[in-house]
Design a protein around this motif. Structure first.
Motif, PDB file in Angstrom:
ATOM      1  N   PHE A  40     -12.392 -29.783  -3.231  1.00  0.00           N
ATOM      2  CA  PHE A  40     -11.173 -30.097  -3.961  1.00  0.00           C
ATOM      3  C   PHE A  40     -11.318 -29.576  -5.386  1.00  0.00           C
ATOM      4  O   PHE A  40     -12.257 -29.945  -6.093  1.00  0.00           O
ATOM      5  N   ASP A  41     -10.417 -28.702  -5.790  1.00  0.00           N
ATOM      6  CA  ASP A  41     -10.411 -28.140  -7.140  1.00  0.00           C
ATOM      7  C   ASP A  41      -9.419 -28.959  -7.959  1.00  0.00           C
ATOM      8  O   ASP A  41      -8.211 -28.747  -7.907  1.00  0.00           O
ATOM      9  N   ILE A  42      -9.941 -29.928  -8.720  1.00  0.00           N
ATOM     10  CA  ILE A  42      -9.095 -30.843  -9.492  1.00  0.00           C
ATOM     11  C   ILE A  42      -9.607 -30.867 -10.934  1.00  0.00           C
ATOM     12  O   ILE A  42     -10.606 -31.535 -11.230  1.00  0.00           O
ATOM     13  N   GLU A  46      -6.482 -33.979 -14.735  1.00  0.00           N
ATOM     14  CA  GLU A  46      -5.245 -33.408 -14.195  1.00  0.00           C
ATOM     15  C   GLU A  46      -4.515 -34.419 -13.322  1.00  0.00           C
ATOM     16  O   GLU A  46      -5.116 -35.122 -12.509  1.00  0.00           O
ATOM     17  N   THR A  49      -0.144 -32.288  -9.209  1.00  0.00           N
ATOM     18  CA  THR A  49      -0.717 -31.740  -7.982  1.00  0.00           C
ATOM     19  C   THR A  49      -0.524 -30.233  -7.858  1.00  0.00           C
ATOM     20  O   THR A  49      -1.237 -29.574  -7.100  1.00  0.00           O
ATOM     21  N   MET A  52      -3.715 -28.554  -8.633  1.00  0.00           N
ATOM     22  CA  MET A  52      -4.858 -28.913  -7.793  1.00  0.00           C
ATOM     23  C   MET A  52      -4.846 -28.018  -6.558  1.00  0.00           C
ATOM     24  O   MET A  52      -3.825 -27.473  -6.184  1.00  0.00           O
ATOM     25  N   ILE A  83     -15.765 -32.410  -5.206  1.00  0.00           N
ATOM     26  CA  ILE A  83     -14.672 -32.284  -6.161  1.00  0.00           C
ATOM     27  C   ILE A  83     -15.215 -31.498  -7.348  1.00  0.00           C
ATOM     28  O   ILE A  83     -16.229 -31.894  -7.948  1.00  0.00           O
ATOM     29  N   THR A  85     -14.422 -30.151 -11.090  1.00  0.00           N
ATOM     30  CA  THR A  85     -13.501 -30.558 -12.156  1.00  0.00           C
ATOM     31  C   THR A  85     -13.372 -29.546 -13.291  1.00  0.00           C
ATOM     32  O   THR A  85     -12.658 -29.799 -14.254  1.00  0.00           O
TER      33      THR A  85
END
Length: 268
Positions: A40-42, A46, A49, A52, A83, A85
């Protein structure tokens, strides 16, 4: 999911497919990633969505550092879920180039208007959908035949972002451009001054020529004077010709990644 580790500045090593945990200059642990790892690229903080994304392990670039949260690690320390970040390397500098042939406007499986790219990638003619409309653009206009790009895909294999490396509309110009930290990737566009069995000398804007190996490169030919059916072809290093005079204005585009020439495009 169980959170097993949270940390900053983990360095990715492509040879082992692992993120190294470094403390006081020493590797104190590793987190493995593989084809089954969900990423997950979050970006930190942020909430939108649209910013993301779901990615794969291919998003990681050798020697780059990442802030991560690792979940459900197996006994051999491979993360089931990560994840990230602080992702900034969306162009995937190690990704192969795509030479654009044409673009079609289509509806996807959800009946949404998207684009379909037809291009040469890894020496083969292929087609891919975009995840949304108006992604395949260059300076406000749609990509044209002969444009050279790199792209990233989402978990469904749809193009989500691109980086334009060369515009066919500017083929009469000569330039060199470098991307990424530590000059990991360089693109060169110029004229061939000398040709050897497994290398070529290329000069950019009249500067001293530099020798580049052709032995491991995928080679293409883009001839703007030919019809749409055969303007782009897969070629070999033997098809590269020396710039003789104004009547034979053949240029070459090279993409060098980590000091190795990955692709060469003969442009004429």
């Amino acid at each position: 999911f169980a959170l097993n580790y949270e940390g900053e500045d983990l360095e990715f090593k492509s040879a082992s497919n692992r993120l190294n945990i470094v403390e006081d200059g020493k590797v104190t642990g590793t987190i493995g990633v593989n084809a089954n790892t969900i990423v997950f690229d979050i970006p930190a903080g942020e909430t939108d969505t649209d910013n993301m994304a779901i990615r794969t392990s291919k998003m990681f670039t050798d020697a780059s550092t990442y802030n991560v949260l690792a979940y459900d690690m197996t006994e051999d320390h491979v993360a089931t879920v990560l994840i990230v970040t602080n992702s900034v390397n969306v162009e995937q500098l190690e990704a192969p180039i795509a030479i654009v042939d044409k673009i079609a406007s289509v509806n996807n499986a959800d009946n949404e208007k998207v684009e379909k790219l037809y291009a040469y990638v890894n020496g083969e003619y292929t087609s891919l959908f975009t995840e949304a409309n108006n992604i395949l653009v260059n300076e406000g206009a749609k990509l044209a035949a002969g444009d050279i790009i790199q792209f990233t895909t989402n978990a469904q294999g749809e193009i989500e972002s691109i980086s334009v490396l060369f515009s066919a509309s500017k083929m009469s110009e000569e330039f060199t451009k470098t991307y990424g930290d530590n000059n990991e990737m360089t693109t060169v566009y110029g004229k061939v001054t000398k040709k050897f069995a497994d290398s070529i000398n290329v000069s950019v804007n009249g500067e001293a020529d530099i020798n580049y190996s052709t032995s491991k490169a995928t080679v293409y030919n883009f001839d703007s004077s030919k019809s749409a059916s055969n303007r782009i072809t897969v070629a070999t290093a033997a098809d590269i010709t020396k710039w003789e005079d104004e009547a034979n204005e053949v240029r070459v585009f090279l993409r060098i990644y980590q000091d190795e020439v990955k692709e060469i495009v003969i442009v004429q």
